[in-house]
Scaffold this motif. Structure first.
Motif, short mmCIF file in Angstrom:
data_model
loop_
_atom_site.label_atom_id
_atom_site.label_comp_id
_atom_site.label_asym_id
_atom_site.label_seq_id
_atom_site.Cartn_x
_atom_site.Cartn_y
_atom_site.Cartn_z
N GLN A 63 -4.93 0.79 9.53
CA GLN A 63 -4.78 -0.50 9.88
C GLN A 63 -5.95 -0.76 10.85
OE1 GLN A 63 -1.18 -0.54 12.41
NE2 GLN A 63 0.12 -0.20 10.81
N ILE A 64 -6.84 0.00 11.35
CA ILE A 64 -7.93 -0.35 12.05
C ILE A 64 -9.02 -0.73 11.15
CG2 ILE A 64 -9.80 0.61 13.50
CD1 ILE A 64 -7.66 2.50 14.71
N ILE A 65 -8.98 -0.13 10.11
CA ILE A 65 -10.04 -0.70 8.97
C ILE A 65 -9.85 -1.81 8.49
CG2 ILE A 65 -10.83 -0.03 6.44
CD1 ILE A 65 -10.49 2.86 7.03
N ASP A 66 -8.36 -2.29 8.42
CA ASP A 66 -8.12 -3.68 7.78
C ASP A 66 -7.61 -4.68 8.85
OD1 ASP A 66 -8.12 -2.52 5.11
OD2 ASP A 66 -6.08 -2.02 5.02
N ILE A 67 -7.98 -4.57 9.89
CA ILE A 67 -7.38 -4.97 10.93
C ILE A 67 -7.94 -6.69 10.77
CG2 ILE A 67 -9.28 -4.72 12.51
CD1 ILE A 67 -7.05 -4.77 14.84
N ARG A 68 -9.27 -7.04 10.49
CA ARG A 68 -9.54 -8.35 10.31
C ARG A 68 -8.68 -9.15 9.32
NH1 ARG A 68 -14.42 -5.88 8.79
NH2 ARG A 68 -15.42 -6.25 10.90
N TYR A 69 -8.50 -8.41 8.19
CA TYR A 69 -8.17 -8.96 7.06
C TYR A 69 -6.62 -9.17 7.37
CZ TYR A 69 -12.28 -7.51 5.36
OH TYR A 69 -13.48 -7.04 5.01
N ASP A 70 -5.83 -8.21 8.02
CA ASP A 70 -4.46 -8.29 8.45
C ASP A 70 -4.32 -9.26 9.33
OD1 ASP A 70 -3.74 -6.27 6.93
OD2 ASP A 70 -3.67 -4.74 8.30
N SER A 71 -5.34 -9.70 10.37
CA SER A 71 -4.98 -10.74 11.51
C SER A 71 -5.21 -12.23 10.62
CB SER A 71 -6.37 -10.70 12.21
OG SER A 71 -6.34 -9.42 12.93
N ILE A 72 -6.02 -12.17 9.46
CA ILE A 72 -6.09 -13.59 8.85
C ILE A 72 -4.80 -13.84 8.27
CG2 ILE A 72 -7.16 -14.56 6.59
CD1 ILE A 72 -9.79 -13.03 7.36
N ASP A 73 -4.01 -12.50 7.82
CA ASP A 73 -2.64 -12.64 6.84
C ASP A 73 -1.56 -12.95 8.01
OD1 ASP A 73 -1.33 -12.82 4.81
OD2 ASP A 73 -0.79 -10.71 4.78
N ARG A 74 -1.94 -13.01 9.37
CA ARG A 74 -0.87 -12.97 10.60
C ARG A 74 0.10 -12.25 10.51
NH1 ARG A 74 0.06 -19.76 10.86
NH2 ARG A 74 -2.04 -20.22 10.95
N ARG A 75 -0.38 -10.93 10.35
CA ARG A 75 0.51 -9.58 10.51
C ARG A 75 0.38 -9.26 12.06
NH1 ARG A 75 0.00 -5.71 5.34
NH2 ARG A 75 -0.05 -7.40 3.83
N LYS A 76 1.55 -8.50 12.53
CA LYS A 76 1.64 -8.02 13.67
C LYS A 76 1.87 -6.50 13.67
CE LYS A 76 1.74 -12.06 15.71
NZ LYS A 76 0.82 -12.35 16.25
N THR A 77 0.82 -5.93 13.21
CA THR A 77 0.82 -4.27 12.97
C THR A 77 0.37 -3.71 14.25
OG1 THR A 77 -1.70 -4.29 12.58
CG2 THR A 77 -0.21 -4.51 10.59
N THR A 78 0.75 -2.59 14.34
CA THR A 78 0.37 -1.92 15.71
C THR A 78 -1.08 -2.05 16.23
OG1 THR A 78 2.00 0.09 15.09
CG2 THR A 78 0.21 0.43 16.77
#
Length: 295
Positions: free
Chosen positions: A193-208
């Motif tokens: 999740q830390i590696i993917d955080i910028r892309y998950d943020s763009i996708d508006r995810r709410k990961t840990t």
């Protein structure tokens, strides 16, 4: 525009790619750990059928299901579609056909395993696989959050421990082995999740990682690594302790040097180049000596 029909070879290669071959060692790890030291299993067709199952079939089902509805995120993530880590340029229709093929393939293996396991055990294991995938990718869709469900659902991989114990008729694993692998699975998921955080943020995810922010996520990662190292001390094997120490040092170095920065792809690859051989050595040592099998 009409969809171009794939040849059998192209469709097979695409399915192979979707199944994430570079992650097969992860599922193989959970299957083989209970078999550590049991060299007589090398002559067992049942053992080999189980090993085949936990590589291509179960991973094809898991990741084809995961990729469905995740194409927008995959297209912007440079980690996806490379290094035999899935594909970012496949349409939903083909993914659905691959997922359906994976369902039939897994059903075939489930029927096969009823020859060696009780129907109740096969149904229980199937429920874990299907239930975890459904909750992670559909319904509540916990892959998008909220915490801590996005970290907990991948613990379904640990069900392969019990599958291996039942199928190969080996002894149950001790508590410390389960605890060690819980923390190892949690911190691996968080690191991803830390590696993917910028892309998950763009996708508006709410990961840990997103909810906590990078600095706190890295601090949580170090805490999980400390818990892993502590649980490793109860296994009393130098290989396990060294591996956990290296992992902890990696987490601490990244926390100090990059407290609020997501790792670049090159840094992630470098980390993998260091930790993958270390994990491989631990894996071979565990299989040969059965270090996780005995109290």
């Amino acid at each position: 525009m009409a969809e171009t029909k794939l040849s059998m070879w192209e469709w097979t290669w695409l399915s192979f790619h979707v199944s994430r071959p570079l992650l097969w060692p992860v599922s193989s790890w959970f299957y083989l750990i209970p078999c550590g030291g049991h060299f007589e299993l090398l002559h067992s067709p049942i053992f080999w059928s189980g090993l085949v199952f936990v590589t291509f079939p179960i991973n094809l089902l898991t990741y084809a299901w995961n990729d469905m509805g995740d194409q927008n995120n995959d297209k912007i993530n440079p980690r996806k579609g490379k290094f035999l880590m899935g594909t970012s340029n496949i349409d939903e229709h083909r993914l659905e056909s691959i997922r359906n093929f994976a369902v039939l393939l897994n059903l075939g293996f489930a029927i096969l395993f009823t020859l060696f396991l009780s129907l109740l055990k096969v149904l229980l294991l199937s429920f874990i696989v299907i239930g975890a995938n459904y909750m992670y990718n559909n319904g509540p869709m916990f892959r998008r959050g909220p915490p801590p469900m996005d970290l907990l659902l991948p613990l379904g991989y640990l069900g392969l421990f019990q599958f291996s114990v039942w199928l190969n008729q080996v002894e149950n694993l001790p508590v410390q082995t389960w605890v060690f692998h819980v923390f190892m699975a949690l911190r691996s998921q968080l690191w991803g999740q830390i590696i993917d955080i910028r892309y998950d943020s763009i996708d508006r995810r709410k990961t840990t990682a997103i909810v906590l922010g990078l600095t706190k996520a890295r601090m949580l990662l170090v805490f999980l690594l400390l818990c892993e190292a502590f649980s490793a001390s109860f296994i009393s094997d130098s290989y396990v302790l060294v591996f956990s120490f290296l992992s902890l040092m990696q987490g601490l170095v990244e926390l100090v040097l990059y407290p609020s920065s997501a790792p670049s792809m090159s840094l992630a690859i470098l980390t993998g180049m260091v930790m993958t051989p270390a994990g491989g050595l631990l894996f071979l040592h565990a299989i040969y000596n059965g270090i996780f099998v005995h109290d």
